[in-house]
Design a protein around this motif. Sequence first.
Motif, PDB file in Angstrom:
ATOM      1  N   SER A 103       0.831  -1.203   0.000  1.00 57.47           N
ATOM      2  CA  SER A 103       0.000   0.000   0.000  1.00 57.47           C
ATOM      3  C   SER A 103       0.863   1.249   0.000  1.00 57.47           C
ATOM      4  O   SER A 103       2.024   1.223   0.422  1.00 57.47           O
ATOM      5  N   ASP A 134       0.258   5.877   0.066  1.00 61.34           N
ATOM      6  CA  ASP A 134      -0.597   7.056   0.044  1.00 61.34           C
ATOM      7  C   ASP A 134       0.068   8.128  -0.784  1.00 61.34           C
ATOM      8  O   ASP A 134       1.293   8.173  -0.899  1.00 61.34           O
ATOM      9  N   GLU A 139      -3.275  14.472  -3.127  1.00 61.59           N
ATOM     10  CA  GLU A 139      -3.883  14.882  -4.388  1.00 61.59           C
ATOM     11  C   GLU A 139      -3.076  16.002  -5.039  1.00 61.59           C
ATOM     12  O   GLU A 139      -2.665  16.951  -4.373  1.00 61.59           O
ATOM     13  N   LEU A 174      -8.167  11.996  -7.013  1.00 61.74           N
ATOM     14  CA  LEU A 174      -8.888  11.030  -6.187  1.00 61.74           C
ATOM     15  C   LEU A 174      -9.312   9.816  -7.017  1.00 61.74           C
ATOM     16  O   LEU A 174      -9.406   8.694  -6.496  1.00 61.74           O
ATOM     17  N   ASP A 189      -7.622   8.290  -9.102  1.00 53.72           N
ATOM     18  CA  ASP A 189      -6.498   7.370  -9.266  1.00 53.72           C
ATOM     19  C   ASP A 189      -6.378   6.380  -8.111  1.00 53.72           C
ATOM     20  O   ASP A 189      -5.511   5.498  -8.128  1.00 53.72           O
ATOM     21  N   THR A 190      -7.204   6.522  -7.091  1.00 59.20           N
ATOM     22  CA  THR A 190      -7.218   5.551  -5.996  1.00 59.20           C
ATOM     23  C   THR A 190      -7.618   4.192  -6.556  1.00 59.20           C
ATOM     24  O   THR A 190      -8.699   4.042  -7.129  1.00 59.20           O
ATOM     25  N   SER A 215      -1.965  -1.062  -3.329  1.00 59.23           N
ATOM     26  CA  SER A 215      -3.184  -0.289  -3.142  1.00 59.23           C
ATOM     27  C   SER A 215      -2.803   1.170  -2.915  1.00 59.23           C
ATOM     28  O   SER A 215      -2.242   1.517  -1.877  1.00 59.23           O
ATOM     29  N   THR A 230      -3.811   4.997  -2.306  1.00 57.00           N
ATOM     30  CA  THR A 230      -4.869   5.878  -1.831  1.00 57.00           C
ATOM     31  C   THR A 230      -4.429   7.313  -2.044  1.00 57.00           C
ATOM     32  O   THR A 230      -3.363   7.723  -1.542  1.00 57.00           O
ATOM     33  N   VAL A 231      -5.207   8.057  -2.807  1.00 58.34           N
ATOM     34  CA  VAL A 231      -4.927   9.476  -3.013  1.00 58.34           C
ATOM     35  C   VAL A 231      -5.731  10.262  -1.992  1.00 58.34           C
ATOM     36  O   VAL A 231      -6.958  10.141  -1.914  1.00 58.34           O
TER      37      VAL A 231
END
Lengths: 111, 118
Positions: free
Chosen positions: A9, A11, A14, A80, A82-83, A106, A108-109
């Motif tokens: 994962s 992060d 944005e 967002l 692109d998450t 995974s 997350t944006v």
Amino acid sequence: DAKTTQPPSMDCAEGRAANLPCNHSTISGNEYVYWYRQIHSQGPQYIIHGLKNNETNEMASLIITEDRKSSTLILPHATLRDTAVYYCIVRVANTGNQFYFGTGTSLTVIP
Amino acid sequence: NAGVTQTPKFRILKIGQSMTLQCTQDMNHNYMYWYRQDPGMGLKLIYYSVGAGITDKGEVPNGYNVSRSTTEDFPLRLELAAPSQTSVYFCASSYLGQGALRYSNEQFFGPGTRLTVL
């Protein structure tokens, strides 16, 4: 087909660049690097692929190291939307059989 | 083009029942594939086809059958459904051959069928 290793994962803020790494140390000379992504349990979507030169398209850039043992997918201005889960796959081109999808990264944006 | 379409979107089966998952593509692709995806896992290939009349097993073919009588259709048959077949099923297609764009091997995926076996 060579195996790949990706972080489970990541992060990204944005608007910033998202850099997704992939290790493929056992890649052979005729294997390409492919990237797909899967948004919220939809069917996977092709992003980009390359052999040894860096590649860019309207979605992303792909940077492959000179020894081809690793690569980085770059989303230049993450949104967002692109998450998603991003899959790095290496395989011989134009052979038609399966892609081996691992568990991917995974992304997350964050707003 | 509609791309790759799959029906049904959702289905609940009882143990031992049978069903056919439908897949159709309108891109004149020669290759078609069936994958399953269990929760939190990547996709695993069940069967694939390189053209009408030709099919071959993938990584996890047990409990499934396929046929390819036309270029457009590639149905997946489940016989004697079991709880282990609870999964999301994706159909995909690609074009390989003369004129294929720079060895892209791009596979186009359908929206998936969510199957629960109780």
